[in-house]
Scaffold this motif. Structure first.
Motif, mmCIF file in Angstrom:
data_model
loop_
_atom_site.group_PDB
_atom_site.id
_atom_site.type_symbol
_atom_site.label_atom_id
_atom_site.label_comp_id
_atom_site.label_asym_id
_atom_site.label_seq_id
_atom_site.Cartn_x
_atom_site.Cartn_y
_atom_site.Cartn_z
ATOM 1 N N ALA A 1 0.843 -1.196 0.000
ATOM 2 C CA ALA A 1 0.000 0.000 0.000
ATOM 3 C C ALA A 1 0.887 1.258 0.000
ATOM 4 N N HIS A 2 0.593 2.205 0.888
ATOM 5 C CA HIS A 2 1.379 3.446 0.910
ATOM 6 C C HIS A 2 2.707 3.284 1.650
ATOM 7 N N LEU A 3 2.967 2.084 2.189
ATOM 8 C CA LEU A 3 4.194 1.852 2.956
ATOM 9 C C LEU A 3 5.401 1.550 2.070
ATOM 10 N N TRP A 4 5.203 1.568 0.752
ATOM 11 C CA TRP A 4 6.317 1.328 -0.161
ATOM 12 C C TRP A 4 7.449 2.324 0.102
ATOM 13 N N PHE A 5 7.109 3.523 0.529
ATOM 14 C CA PHE A 5 8.137 4.541 0.786
ATOM 15 C C PHE A 5 9.107 4.074 1.869
ATOM 16 N N LEU A 6 8.582 3.591 2.993
ATOM 17 C CA LEU A 6 9.454 3.109 4.070
ATOM 18 C C LEU A 6 10.296 1.927 3.601
ATOM 19 N N TYR A 7 9.671 1.037 2.856
ATOM 20 C CA TYR A 7 10.368 -0.143 2.358
ATOM 21 C C TYR A 7 11.551 0.260 1.475
ATOM 22 N N LEU A 8 11.320 1.209 0.572
ATOM 23 C CA LEU A 8 12.396 1.658 -0.302
ATOM 24 C C LEU A 8 13.490 2.382 0.472
ATOM 25 N N VAL A 9 13.128 3.191 1.442
ATOM 26 C CA VAL A 9 14.133 3.921 2.224
ATOM 27 C C VAL A 9 15.019 2.947 3.000
ATOM 28 N N ILE A 10 14.433 1.865 3.510
ATOM 29 C CA ILE A 10 15.245 0.847 4.189
ATOM 30 C C ILE A 10 16.263 0.254 3.221
#
Length: 387
Positions: free
Chosen positions: A132-141
């Motif tokens: 969902a919108h958590l792709w941002f956190l996943y990519l930053v990790i």
């Protein structure tokens, strides 16, 4: 020295998330949406404009502070910090907020999913898994750990890097613009091509998103490393450059909007080029405005900045739930509906943030990764907590 324009940039990007995602309800098929016959072209245009700089701004700031962490910590401390501050909120939001989001969006509103279908959407090994919108956190990790290992590798070959550093520092602003636009364009095309031909299509391998946002993270890293050079490129530049940036954004956005539905390969490549240009100069202009007019703080701005992380996690699921009840029980024009859902979502999200995250240690840990530290009182034999 506190960089208030970065704090306010995070606050701005978080607040604009409400405007963007509520707009999706009335413009495209999404988690939840109004009747397609009621889709509003003006709202769609507005969401496209916001998408030019909102997430690039987040990624730029993430890259800037990621290299700071790389230089500050050894690997164990770096990994612990990133997994706590990014990993814990990612998992908490996935199994609580995203789960609720799809309960309301797919199961209750659309009636297209059962409870087990929703469960599979938050199970990583499922074919229907979504971040969902958590792709941002996943990519930053991912970006952060790659950055750490690349930085360590570069230190071992420092002689070969010095020439590159010198060339980057001595380039003109216009040349730097072209180089960064090329980086954004080529990275996006390369990973889009990989996503098209890859036999694996899974949310844990988001090739297209990876390439689309990697460049902004790198630009943030470069800005930290070459601050004397790139602070002038992104922040402290002339009014004429700001006006020129605005003109370029408009010129790039018009064909970008007009070719949005074309599947022709040449037009798709040109569209990606226009996207790269528009997003780069939108980011540049956004950073200039933040530096010029928001390099300050007050109680409201500080509160918005401090809440930006948790608001980012909360806002989309809240919008879905609020939209569910509004669309189910009311029938108003798209503009009125947009404003009502927008205002209600903002109020509910900040209320949840205040009551559950700011006031509760468990909520703060789950959705920001911050832990309470126990320290002795200076005069009494008792304990107090600080974050």
């Amino acid at each position: 020295m506190r960089l208030h324009y970065f704090d306010n940039g995070k606050a701005l990007a978080s607040v604009l998330g409400f405007f963007y995602h509520v707009g999706l309800v009335f413009s495209i098929p999404w988690v939840i949406n109004a009747d397609p016959e009621d889709f509003n072209n003006n709202i769609h245009l507005f969401t496209q404009f916001l998408s030019l700089f909102r997430m690039p701004l987040f990624m730029f700031i993430a890259g800037y502070f990621a290299i700071y962490s790389v230089k500050k910590y050894n690997f164990s401390s770096f990994a612990k910090n990133k997994l706590l501050r990014l990993g814990v909120p990612l998992l908490s939001a996935l199994y609580i907020l995203v789960f609720i989001q799809y309960i309301y969006g797919d199961m209750l509103f659309k009636g297209s999913s059962t409870l087990m279908d929703v469960v599979y959407k938050v199970i990583p090994w499922s074919d229907t898994f979504t971040l969902a919108h958590l792709w941002f956190l996943y990519l930053v990790i991912i970006y952060s750990f790659l950055l750490y290992f690349i930085a360590k590798l570069i230190r071992k070959h420092n002689k070969y890097i010095m020439n590159i550093k010198e060339k980057l520092v001595n380039t003109k602003s216009s040349t730097s613009d072209i180089l960064f636009i090329f980086l954004i364009f080529s990275s996006s095309l390369f990973f889009i091509a990989i996503s098209k031909f890859s036999p694996i299509n899974h949310a844990l391998l988001p090739f297209s998103d990876f390439g689309s946002f990697l460049s902004y993270f790198i630009i943030g890293v470069f800005t930290y490393i070459f601050w004397d050079k790139y602070s002038k490129l992104f922040f402290n530049f002339t009014r004429n450059r700001a006006i020129l940036s605005l003109i370029i954004i408009i010129l790039a956005f018009i064909p970008l909007y007009l070719t949005s539905s074309s599947e022709n390969l040449i037009i798709m490549v040109l569209r990606q080029l226009f996207t790269s240009i528009a997003k780069y100069y939108s980011l540049l202009l956004a950073m200039y405005i933040l530096y010029k007019f928001f390099n300050k703080t007050n109680k409201l701005l500080k509160y918005l900045a401090d809440s930006s992380y948790s608001i980012y996690l909360l806002h989309q699921p809240v919008i879905v739930v609020v939209s569910y009840y509004y669309l189910k029980y009311t029938d108003t024009s798209s503009y009125i509906s947009y404003l009502c859902i927008l205002i209600a979502s903002i109020c509910v999200t900040y209320l949840i943030d205040f009551l559950f995250i700011k006031k509760m240690k468990l909520g703060k840990f789950l959705f920001t990764g911050a832990r309470a530290k126990r320290i002795p009182h200076s005069t009494k034999n008792e304990e107090r907590y600080i974050i």
